[in-house]
Design an enzyme around this catalytic site. Sequence first.
Site, mmCIF file in Angstrom:
data_model
loop_
_atom_site.group_PDB
_atom_site.id
_atom_site.type_symbol
_atom_site.label_atom_id
_atom_site.label_comp_id
_atom_site.label_asym_id
_atom_site.label_seq_id
_atom_site.Cartn_x
_atom_site.Cartn_y
_atom_site.Cartn_z
ATOM 1 N N ASP A 37 0.873 -1.186 0.000
ATOM 2 C CA ASP A 37 0.000 0.000 0.000
ATOM 3 C C ASP A 37 0.905 1.230 0.000
ATOM 4 O OD1 ASP A 37 -3.251 0.223 1.002
ATOM 5 O OD2 ASP A 37 -2.076 2.074 1.066
ATOM 6 N N VAL A 58 1.556 1.445 -6.618
ATOM 7 C CA VAL A 58 1.413 0.571 -7.795
ATOM 8 C C VAL A 58 1.695 1.304 -9.107
ATOM 9 C CG1 VAL A 58 -0.180 -1.112 -6.796
ATOM 10 C CG2 VAL A 58 -1.108 0.922 -7.926
ATOM 11 N N ASN A 83 -5.783 -4.996 -6.286
ATOM 12 C CA ASN A 83 -6.919 -4.404 -5.570
ATOM 13 C C ASN A 83 -6.825 -2.886 -5.437
ATOM 14 O OD1 ASN A 83 -9.174 -4.386 -3.372
ATOM 15 N ND2 ASN A 83 -7.372 -3.488 -2.377
ATOM 16 N N TYR A 150 -12.601 6.470 -14.412
ATOM 17 C CA TYR A 150 -12.779 5.239 -13.620
ATOM 18 C C TYR A 150 -13.439 4.160 -14.476
ATOM 19 C CZ TYR A 150 -13.971 2.456 -9.413
ATOM 20 O OH TYR A 150 -14.086 1.466 -8.450
ATOM 21 N N LYS A 154 -11.511 0.723 -15.357
ATOM 22 C CA LYS A 154 -12.028 -0.567 -14.882
ATOM 23 C C LYS A 154 -12.443 -1.468 -16.052
ATOM 24 C CE LYS A 154 -11.541 -0.063 -10.379
ATOM 25 N NZ LYS A 154 -10.575 -0.861 -9.615
HETATM 26 N N1 LIG Z 1 -15.805 0.492 -2.159
HETATM 27 C C1 LIG Z 1 -16.542 0.355 -3.236
HETATM 28 O O1 LIG Z 1 -17.744 0.646 -3.205
HETATM 29 C C2 LIG Z 1 -15.939 -0.213 -4.501
HETATM 30 C C3 LIG Z 1 -16.809 -0.626 -5.515
HETATM 31 C C4 LIG Z 1 -16.279 -1.191 -6.664
HETATM 32 C C5 LIG Z 1 -14.929 -1.357 -6.796
HETATM 33 N N2 LIG Z 1 -14.096 -0.951 -5.801
HETATM 34 C C6 LIG Z 1 -12.667 -1.191 -5.978
HETATM 35 O O2 LIG Z 1 -12.181 -1.922 -4.886
HETATM 36 C C7 LIG Z 1 -10.782 -1.695 -4.747
HETATM 37 C C8 LIG Z 1 -10.443 -1.491 -3.291
HETATM 38 O O3 LIG Z 1 -11.010 -0.287 -2.850
HETATM 39 P P1 LIG Z 1 -11.671 -0.073 -1.407
HETATM 40 O O4 LIG Z 1 -13.071 0.247 -1.651
HETATM 41 O O5 LIG Z 1 -11.314 -1.177 -0.507
HETATM 42 O O6 LIG Z 1 -10.955 1.314 -1.017
HETATM 43 P P2 LIG Z 1 -10.045 1.797 0.198
HETATM 44 O O7 LIG Z 1 -9.766 3.229 -0.090
HETATM 45 O O8 LIG Z 1 -10.660 1.453 1.518
HETATM 46 O O9 LIG Z 1 -8.704 0.955 0.023
HETATM 47 C C9 LIG Z 1 -7.856 1.143 -1.079
HETATM 48 C C10 LIG Z 1 -6.410 1.101 -0.621
HETATM 49 O O10 LIG Z 1 -5.603 1.318 -1.789
HETATM 50 C C11 LIG Z 1 -4.521 2.148 -1.411
HETATM 51 N N3 LIG Z 1 -3.991 2.851 -2.563
HETATM 52 C C12 LIG Z 1 -4.494 3.936 -3.195
HETATM 53 N N4 LIG Z 1 -3.686 4.303 -4.197
HETATM 54 C C13 LIG Z 1 -2.648 3.438 -4.197
HETATM 55 C C14 LIG Z 1 -1.470 3.323 -4.974
HETATM 56 N N5 LIG Z 1 -1.196 4.198 -5.951
HETATM 57 N N6 LIG Z 1 -0.624 2.304 -4.712
HETATM 58 C C15 LIG Z 1 -0.882 1.443 -3.702
HETATM 59 N N7 LIG Z 1 -1.952 1.519 -2.916
HETATM 60 C C16 LIG Z 1 -2.829 2.508 -3.167
HETATM 61 C C17 LIG Z 1 -5.094 3.111 -0.386
HETATM 62 O O11 LIG Z 1 -4.070 3.681 0.428
HETATM 63 C C18 LIG Z 1 -6.043 2.201 0.384
HETATM 64 O O12 LIG Z 1 -5.407 1.645 1.520
HETATM 65 C C19 LIG Z 1 -10.459 -0.510 -5.664
HETATM 66 O O13 LIG Z 1 -9.827 -0.982 -6.830
HETATM 67 C C20 LIG Z 1 -11.827 0.056 -5.994
HETATM 68 O O14 LIG Z 1 -11.837 0.696 -7.243
HETATM 69 C C21 LIG Z 1 -14.576 -0.366 -4.654
#
Ligand SMILES: NC(=O)c1ccc[n+]([C@@H]2O[C@H](COP(=O)([O-])OP(=O)(O)OC[C@H]3O[C@@H](n4cnc5c(N)ncnc54)[C@H](O)[C@@H]3O)[C@@H](O)[C@H]2O)c1
Length: 247
Positions: A37, A58, A83, A150, A154
């Site tokens: 992270d 990443v 992720n 986005y 995606k």
């Molecule tokens: N939460 C939702 O409703 C939702 C819905 C669909 C898809 N997603 C996808 O799920 C995945 C996880 O998201 P989440 O909802 O758990 O969010 P979150 O913000 O709780 O966790 C995401 C983590 O990614 C880390 N991060 C951000 N940019 C980064 C980078 N450049 N390099 C490394 N780490 C990085 C952040 O520090 C954070 O800890 C994402 O890809 C998001 O697009 C989320």
Amino acid sequence: MDLLENKVAIVTGAGSGMGKAISQLFASKGATVIASDINEERLSELATDKIIPVVANVADENDVSKMFDKAKELGHLDILVNNAGIMDSFKTVANLDDATWQKIMDVDLNGPFYTTREAVQMMQGQDQGGVIVNVASIGGLFGGRGGCAYTVAKHGLIGLTKHVAAVYGYNGKIRANAIAPGGVATNITDTIKDVDPDGVKVAMSFGENLPIGDPDDIAQLALFLASDNSKFINGAVVTADGGLTVR
Ligand SMILES: NC(=O)c1ccc[n+]([C@@H]2O[C@H](COP(=O)([O-])OP(=O)(O)OC[C@H]3O[C@@H](n4cnc5c(N)ncnc54)[C@H](O)[C@@H]3O)[C@@H](O)[C@H]2O)c1
């Protein structure tokens, strides 16, 4: 024997939300997890004898290499979970500035490309192959669930999933599948600022009462896709949205 015993996994975006839940579930099932992270503080809280934190962005190829150096030290890489992701504040194309477009592409699409390239190179050389699980979104399947960048990123991640599945997975050696979550209660809302009302209007057009899942709902699916229990599933996109998009 635990489901992921003796497996080594890399999970990106492991400091929060789904990545945290996935890392902890995988470790509880016997895997050694290289948890990466950009947020060092969140990562350090996650560290155990089974969870190795690696601070890495990443979007930065050198940082990505650090995760794979750790896997090489451990001798193998069995699972990659792409992720890490951020949102684009629902910016529609007419209102999208270059910097936001670039940032979303860097994190949500270039990042998974860098990690996947390294993972496939490593997994190709292993008798047991490997598994890739990509956390996409229902925004990767439909036009109006996120903003322009986005949605494009995606959709691209789902394309990357299918490419790997088709090219490296025909004989089951390297499987790649994607998860398309709907609304999940995480910290991703922190990445939404100054929303575009046009984008939000479209995203919300399917109703007010959205089903909201827990990070563990997604982690359980990631576990199935990462384990040998899903050995005949390759190139699939599994929606996990409480039925939101079925209507
Ligand atoms: N939460 C939702 O409703 C939702 C819905 C669909 C898809 N997603 C996808 O799920 C995945 C996880 O998201 P989440 O909802 O758990 O969010 P979150 O913000 O709780 O966790 C995401 C983590 O990614 C880390 N991060 C951000 N940019 C980064 C980078 N450049 N390099 C490394 N780490 C990085 C952040 O520090 C954070 O800890 C994402 O890809 C998001 O697009 C989320």
